[in-house]
Motif scaffolding. Sequence first.
Motif, PDB file in Angstrom:
ATOM      1  N   GLY A   6       8.050-123.375  26.513  1.00  0.00           N
ATOM      2  CA  GLY A   6       7.452-123.787  27.860  1.00  0.00           C
ATOM      3  C   GLY A   6       7.333-125.289  28.187  1.00  0.00           C
ATOM      4  N   ILE A   7       5.492-124.942  27.453  1.00  0.00           N
ATOM      5  CA  ILE A   7       4.943-126.389  27.924  1.00  0.00           C
ATOM      6  C   ILE A   7       6.109-127.430  27.868  1.00  0.00           C
ATOM      7  CG2 ILE A   7       2.492-127.437  27.270  1.00  0.00           C
ATOM      8  CD1 ILE A   7       1.639-124.448  26.674  1.00  0.00           C
ATOM      9  N   LEU A   8       6.560-127.359  26.472  1.00  0.00           N
ATOM     10  CA  LEU A   8       6.734-128.958  25.551  1.00  0.00           C
ATOM     11  C   LEU A   8       7.910-128.889  26.653  1.00  0.00           C
ATOM     12  CD1 LEU A   8       6.617-128.196  21.756  1.00  0.00           C
ATOM     13  CD2 LEU A   8       5.552-130.262  23.180  1.00  0.00           C
ATOM     14  N   ALA A   9       8.486-128.373  27.020  1.00  0.00           N
ATOM     15  CA  ALA A   9       9.696-128.182  27.728  1.00  0.00           C
ATOM     16  C   ALA A   9       9.067-128.948  29.412  1.00  0.00           C
ATOM     17  CB  ALA A   9      10.444-127.363  28.561  1.00  0.00           C
ATOM     18  N   GLY A  10       8.102-128.475  29.827  1.00  0.00           N
ATOM     19  CA  GLY A  10       7.589-128.839  31.007  1.00  0.00           C
ATOM     20  C   GLY A  10       6.729-130.372  30.738  1.00  0.00           C
ATOM     21  N   ILE A  54      -0.378-114.345  31.174  1.00  0.00           N
ATOM     22  CA  ILE A  54      -0.793-115.121  32.892  1.00  0.00           C
ATOM     23  C   ILE A  54      -0.257-116.648  31.535  1.00  0.00           C
ATOM     24  CG2 ILE A  54      -3.647-117.114  32.425  1.00  0.00           C
ATOM     25  CD1 ILE A  54      -5.402-114.446  32.616  1.00  0.00           C
ATOM     26  N   LEU A  55      -0.364-116.437  30.105  1.00  0.00           N
ATOM     27  CA  LEU A  55       0.637-117.825  29.282  1.00  0.00           C
ATOM     28  C   LEU A  55       1.890-117.780  29.719  1.00  0.00           C
ATOM     29  CD1 LEU A  55      -1.693-116.965  25.740  1.00  0.00           C
ATOM     30  CD2 LEU A  55      -1.608-119.046  27.694  1.00  0.00           C
ATOM     31  N   ILE A  56       2.601-116.506  30.079  1.00  0.00           N
ATOM     32  CA  ILE A  56       4.128-116.778  29.984  1.00  0.00           C
ATOM     33  C   ILE A  56       4.327-117.154  31.222  1.00  0.00           C
ATOM     34  CG2 ILE A  56       4.916-114.277  30.337  1.00  0.00           C
ATOM     35  CD1 ILE A  56       6.234-116.553  27.554  1.00  0.00           C
ATOM     36  N   LEU A  57       3.854-116.217  31.971  1.00  0.00           N
ATOM     37  CA  LEU A  57       4.768-116.159  34.378  1.00  0.00           C
ATOM     38  C   LEU A  57       5.058-118.304  33.394  1.00  0.00           C
ATOM     39  CD1 LEU A  57       3.782-113.248  34.944  1.00  0.00           C
ATOM     40  CD2 LEU A  57       5.497-113.518  34.968  1.00  0.00           C
ATOM     41  N   PRO A  58       3.937-118.916  33.402  1.00  0.00           N
ATOM     42  CA  PRO A  58       3.988-119.841  33.770  1.00  0.00           C
ATOM     43  C   PRO A  58       5.335-120.740  33.394  1.00  0.00           C
ATOM     44  CG  PRO A  58       1.742-120.260  33.568  1.00  0.00           C
ATOM     45  CD  PRO A  58       2.469-118.690  33.024  1.00  0.00           C
ATOM     46  N   LEU A  64      -3.444-126.434  28.822  1.00  0.00           N
ATOM     47  CA  LEU A  64      -2.363-127.160  28.764  1.00  0.00           C
ATOM     48  C   LEU A  64      -1.242-126.770  30.044  1.00  0.00           C
ATOM     49  CD1 LEU A  64      -0.791-127.757  24.941  1.00  0.00           C
ATOM     50  CD2 LEU A  64      -1.421-129.216  26.594  1.00  0.00           C
ATOM     51  N   LEU A  65      -1.059-125.604  29.864  1.00  0.00           N
ATOM     52  CA  LEU A  65      -0.871-124.918  31.271  1.00  0.00           C
ATOM     53  C   LEU A  65      -1.710-124.773  32.977  1.00  0.00           C
ATOM     54  CD1 LEU A  65       0.306-121.157  29.962  1.00  0.00           C
ATOM     55  CD2 LEU A  65       1.824-123.030  30.358  1.00  0.00           C
ATOM     56  N   LEU A  66      -2.989-125.106  33.069  1.00  0.00           N
ATOM     57  CA  LEU A  66      -3.382-125.484  33.923  1.00  0.00           C
ATOM     58  C   LEU A  66      -2.825-126.659  33.771  1.00  0.00           C
ATOM     59  CD1 LEU A  66      -6.710-123.616  32.628  1.00  0.00           C
ATOM     60  CD2 LEU A  66      -5.312-123.106  34.498  1.00  0.00           C
ATOM     61  N   GLY A  67      -2.767-127.584  32.645  1.00  0.00           N
ATOM     62  CA  GLY A  67      -2.855-129.090  33.170  1.00  0.00           C
ATOM     63  C   GLY A  67      -1.838-129.362  34.152  1.00  0.00           C
ATOM     64  N   LEU A  68      -0.617-128.608  33.414  1.00  0.00           N
ATOM     65  CA  LEU A  68       0.075-128.832  34.380  1.00  0.00           C
ATOM     66  C   LEU A  68       0.750-128.168  35.735  1.00  0.00           C
ATOM     67  CD1 LEU A  68       3.087-127.394  31.248  1.00  0.00           C
ATOM     68  CD2 LEU A  68       2.843-129.949  33.174  1.00  0.00           C
ATOM     69  N   MET A  69      -0.071-127.276  35.915  1.00  0.00           N
ATOM     70  CA  MET A  69      -0.105-126.607  37.637  1.00  0.00           C
ATOM     71  C   MET A  69      -0.197-127.706  38.074  1.00  0.00           C
ATOM     72  SD  MET A  69      -1.505-122.812  36.562  1.00  0.00           S
ATOM     73  CE  MET A  69      -0.663-121.558  35.399  1.00  0.00           C
ATOM     74  N   ASN A  70      -1.771-127.994  37.693  1.00  0.00           N
ATOM     75  CA  ASN A  70      -2.930-128.865  38.574  1.00  0.00           C
ATOM     76  C   ASN A  70      -1.895-130.124  38.833  1.00  0.00           C
ATOM     77  OD1 ASN A  70      -5.183-129.319  39.766  1.00  0.00           O
ATOM     78  ND2 ASN A  70      -5.976-128.364  37.344  1.00  0.00           N
ATOM     79  N   ALA A  71      -0.934-130.888  38.190  1.00  0.00           N
ATOM     80  CA  ALA A  71      -0.211-131.931  38.313  1.00  0.00           C
ATOM     81  C   ALA A  71       0.640-131.455  39.392  1.00  0.00           C
ATOM     82  CB  ALA A  71       0.035-132.530  36.970  1.00  0.00           C
ATOM     83  N   ILE A  72       1.608-130.808  39.014  1.00  0.00           N
ATOM     84  CA  ILE A  72       2.751-130.446  39.843  1.00  0.00           C
ATOM     85  C   ILE A  72       2.781-129.285  40.791  1.00  0.00           C
ATOM     86  CG2 ILE A  72       4.667-129.686  39.757  1.00  0.00           C
ATOM     87  CD1 ILE A  72       4.361-131.958  38.442  1.00  0.00           C
ATOM     88  N   MET A  73       2.048-128.269  40.879  1.00  0.00           N
ATOM     89  CA  MET A  73       1.683-127.201  42.152  1.00  0.00           C
ATOM     90  C   MET A  73       1.109-128.298  43.721  1.00  0.00           C
ATOM     91  SD  MET A  73       0.024-125.147  43.728  1.00  0.00           S
ATOM     92  CE  MET A  73      -1.793-124.951  42.724  1.00  0.00           C
ATOM     93  N   PRO A  74       0.615-128.548  43.090  1.00  0.00           N
ATOM     94  CA  PRO A  74      -0.183-129.672  44.480  1.00  0.00           C
ATOM     95  C   PRO A  74       0.979-130.404  46.019  1.00  0.00           C
ATOM     96  CG  PRO A  74      -2.131-129.884  43.224  1.00  0.00           C
ATOM     97  CD  PRO A  74      -0.354-129.286  42.506  1.00  0.00           C
ATOM     98  N   LEU A  75       2.038-131.138  44.989  1.00  0.00           N
ATOM     99  CA  LEU A  75       3.314-131.631  44.530  1.00  0.00           C
ATOM    100  C   LEU A  75       4.098-130.818  45.005  1.00  0.00           C
ATOM    101  CD1 LEU A  75       3.205-134.202  42.157  1.00  0.00           C
ATOM    102  CD2 LEU A  75       1.774-134.661  43.510  1.00  0.00           C
ATOM    103  N   GLN A  76       5.066-130.102  44.544  1.00  0.00           N
ATOM    104  CA  GLN A  76       5.480-129.158  44.933  1.00  0.00           C
ATOM    105  C   GLN A  76       5.344-128.097  46.135  1.00  0.00           C
ATOM    106  OE1 GLN A  76       5.890-125.966  41.430  1.00  0.00           O
ATOM    107  NE2 GLN A  76       8.047-127.692  40.818  1.00  0.00           N
ATOM    108  N   ILE A  77       4.259-127.965  46.550  1.00  0.00           N
ATOM    109  CA  ILE A  77       4.040-127.216  48.112  1.00  0.00           C
ATOM    110  C   ILE A  77       3.852-128.832  49.222  1.00  0.00           C
ATOM    111  CG2 ILE A  77       3.067-124.840  47.526  1.00  0.00           C
ATOM    112  CD1 ILE A  77       0.236-125.845  48.210  1.00  0.00           C
ATOM    113  N   GLY A  78       3.969-129.761  48.950  1.00  0.00           N
ATOM    114  CA  GLY A  78       3.706-131.032  49.844  1.00  0.00           C
ATOM    115  C   GLY A  78       2.155-131.369  50.102  1.00  0.00           C
TER     116      GLY A  78
END
Lengths: 207, 617, 350
Positions: B396-400, B254-258, B85-99
């Motif tokens: 965190g996941i639910l908030a995200g 790995i779980l809590i930092l994201p 679930l975290l990897l999903g959020l990272m995949n969705a958002i991180m590339p957008l956040q760095i342009g």
Amino acid sequence: MSQDHSLNPETMPQEPEKATLEGKNKFLGLWFFLGGETVLFASLFGTYLALRNSTAGGPASTDLFGLELVFVMTMLLLTSSLTSVYAMYQMKNNNFKKMQLWLGITALLGMAFLACEIYEFYHYIHEYEFTFRSSAFGSAFYTLVGFHGGHVVFGLSWLIALMVRNAKRGLNLYNAPKYYTFSLYWHFIDVVWVFIFTVVYLMGKVG
Amino acid sequence: MSIAAAQKKGFMAAVWDYLTTVDHKKIAKLYLFAGGFFFLLGGLEALFIRIQLISPENDFLTAGLYNEMITMHGTTMIFLAAMPLLLGLMNAIMPLQIGARDVAFPFLNSLGFWLFLFGGVLLNCSWFLGGAPDAGWTSYAPLSIQSPGHGVDFYIMGLQISGAGTLIGGINFLVTIVTMRAPGMTYMRMPLFTWTTFVTSVLILFAFPALTVGLFLLMFDRMFGAAFFDVTLGGNSVIWQHLFWIFGHPEVYILILPAFGIFSDIISTFSKKRLFGYTAMVFATILIAFLGFMVWAHHMFTVGLGPVANAIFAIATMAIAVPTGIKIFNWLATMWGGSITINSAMLWTLAFIPSFTIGGMTGVMLASAVADYQYHDTYFVVAHFHYVIVGGVVFGILAGLHYWWPKMFGRILNETLGKISFWLFFIGFHLTFFIQHFLGLMGMPRRYWVFLEDQGLDNGNLISTIGAFLMGIGGLIFVINIIYTSVKGEKASADPWDGRSLEWAIPSPPPFYNFKQTPLIRGLDPLWIEKTEGKGKITPAEPLGDIHMPDASILPFIMSFGFFVAGFGFIYQVDHSGWLAAIFIGIGIALICMLIRSLKDYHGFHIHKEDLEREAD
Amino acid sequence: MIGWMGKRKPLFLFGMLALLLAGCGKENLTAFEPKGYGAESSMNLIILSIIIMAFVFAIVLLVYVITLVRFRKKKGQEDFIPKQVEGNKTLETVWTVIPIILVLILAVPTVAATFDLADKSEAQDGINVEVTGNQYWWHFNYEGDEVQTSQDLYIPTGERVYLNMISSDVIHSLWVPSISGKMDVNPENVNTMYLQAHEEGVYWGKCAELCGPSHSLMDFKVVAVSPEEYEQWISDMQSVDPEAEPEDAVAQDGKALFEEKSCVACHAIGSSPNATGPNLTNFGDRSKIAGYLEPTEENLVEWLMDPEAIKPGNKMTGNYPEVSEEEAKQIANYLLQLKPSDISPESAGN
């Protein structure tokens, strides 16, 4: 296609392996991967160190290891690392033929190393009945050295695939990073072997 | 290409599209879907556990099945639910956040997902093939060596395959963040979620290989007669514990930092304030990650490592409280003086602060080695890590999800349903786990199939079970919310929350090339800067031009399937050597895929400038 | 509200807390009421850490509540843009330094206690018991005294009894919450811990490391008696004649069956070191059967006829010829009259 043109410029840049974004990514990705590999081997070394005296009455390291063969293996692998450096040097000179030649020598040296390793294992199993299942030491020894050997096999397959695939079309910006990342990986295998030589064989011989 | 557009081409075309996709946003959806499925499965397993413990000496589950249930609950939740679930959020958002228009290795990104999924499916096949693993999610040797049947073999192969996927994902994110940031996006301008993605990926890179080795040793012992953990042949079972926790403790971070990253972004957005002490937050993240590697033996205080080791690891563990405390206070300071909007995303975030503070504090209590002689392996520990992992990671996941759902799917999750599910889950959570601190010290070790009558443990366990059902209902309402929203949900604008970071500068959902023109970044919170000091929208860093995109490929799917087949081969070759064929076929499939991948050139394709011009903004 | 309890409120709350904790759980099982040296040591640190943590939590909660009350978006001020603050060096230093101090306050006694509990310098002169963890029972061998027993561990009060622990199969963990924290029982090395009980009594012991299906049923007892009674018990145990014929006729048949049904192959009576199965020398004195059932003949018969139903995964199931109910009753009769000593859990419990 415009693609091929952009990857086959009139004159190759100074560092063809890092000239494209894909190349940079590959280069960096491999470095990170090697970071992970370091932890992998560190874990294996830790396991080996914890179990190296757990022979359960079976053969111990002092009975088994002969430094002559291991010395030859070390020389083979170190030399292969050097020849791969020459190959990369030729890549930067845009001399594809010489690069392939040096890589060929690298592959031969790697195969010679593997042959020695197979002989070594064969020798232990048949002369000493020292196997993967004899003791915790046996399991740890074959796992650590075997993992390294597996990496050599993978590296050789990678190298040969690269050489065959690109034999006819020469160097371009698409395959230069592939060659370069291979050479990095090959150096890494070499460094791991130096540690194996020290931790397993030299320390094993001292007892 | 949106889902709707794909549906026009027919269902099979859509399936094929997702099987072959290398688009980080689609891979994100796959991660969320698969992770969500495993989360529900793990939740169901949790409910079975709590039903068994509703009353003393209950016999709802047999002893063996109970052990399978706890093992699969833990393993599923950590490896197959929380992380994906975290990897999903990272995949969705991180590339957008760095342009960025995509990740560094789109092919590997897809491979990482399919490996994870096939590993997870393999692990769960065990339920139907003679029983699930039953040695706990920690799978301590020699219990895991001795465990009859193939359950633990499924654990080994399943985790090995899905772990490889995670490692690949980690390397991909690292390279993406290093090389693909848009012009002006310096490291110290990256949103905290991108930062935590980066640091988490470093943790994945350095932690997972230890698990890989541990699983190999277990595999060699169980399947090939090695003697790593066989005491009669000189083996040593403590090695497994070291390897497992050298991986396992960083895994917690790995779980809590994201999750920390998600909360940082949300708090800043909904307080309408810049993150307080940004630099300190970044360094606290790095420090937590660094210390995370130095503390694994606090899981082993009772192993008998001796007072020196115990004392060192106790102090190192306590030290983590300092950077974590910095974070808590920085979040509070960010809200202080702000203009706080409370919606579902913010509710989960606000609930996180006290809940996680409790979890963090019990963590410090556990770090005190001699006190831990009492806590260790009791319900106190169970309570502690659920406060951290549910109160931190799941919140965190639910908030995200509430926060980024509009960006990912173009619709805003329903607020009313969101609030109902929040309150049920939140109350249920504290009801379930707070009492468990006491149960532990009252003499209830963890992983107990039954607790005995007349030991004073009845009421606490009953309360805990009631709480678990509230959590279950809350979770179910969240699922209903997703279904409701996807049918009737409010359409989202590009920037529904008055956001600060780059992902809110592009349409919701984003086009598959993300940014028509690579953006120019002028500072932290780039969109906010442009809104308050600039033209209100991001300045492009380049003229409109052709965009280069990667080729889709079915190879990752087939390659993962090969490993899946080989996994069965390894498991069953112990019974019959005919299964060795499955190993050769499976590995063969994977190797052929690798060969095709390296022999065939993948140049990608271009979206032409003219087509881009035709598309409206 | 202000007048209520006045200034004594904090004191009252603390008293409530202590009361609450003391009321937590079953006496002689709960760690909240320590009755031994190790448990006290742990409890002191637990209380210290709870106080520190409560302090921190109170501050966090205070700031949190104030923030939420004061800074929620207000009606009519939807467009209000707060000041964008980068940070504050002083504040950030404060909340870095204070946690460091708090952590140090906890770290120093932790380290001291860790070394204190690990001190085994007097083990040689003390009572040493060799403990073997088995799926799912405990064996105790009193080193030097030639006394073997299982499940009920007799110790004298006020003395340190050193447990030298090893496992015969998987990892177990020995835990007697009221007397001492736990320590793992590993298959490859001997771990030593000590128990020191302050008062006489029967204390629950548990296995705290997952060891198989019946992990939760691997209970045992620590029977703390006065040093005199302990000496008495040791000498009673030493003088047991394993060959002695029971007086009762049914029990005599039981004894014959005990040998005939090959129980004797695994279960020793007397000081024989055979520990394949639990030693049964003082079985009649045991506080529980199979670790958790009341020691009645009925329960024992049930156990003898179908142990799997009582302790799943145990090693006795299938390793002896079938016994009829009649035979089981005879064996039970024999076993339950094995009471070599007046010192028993019953006597210690009163």
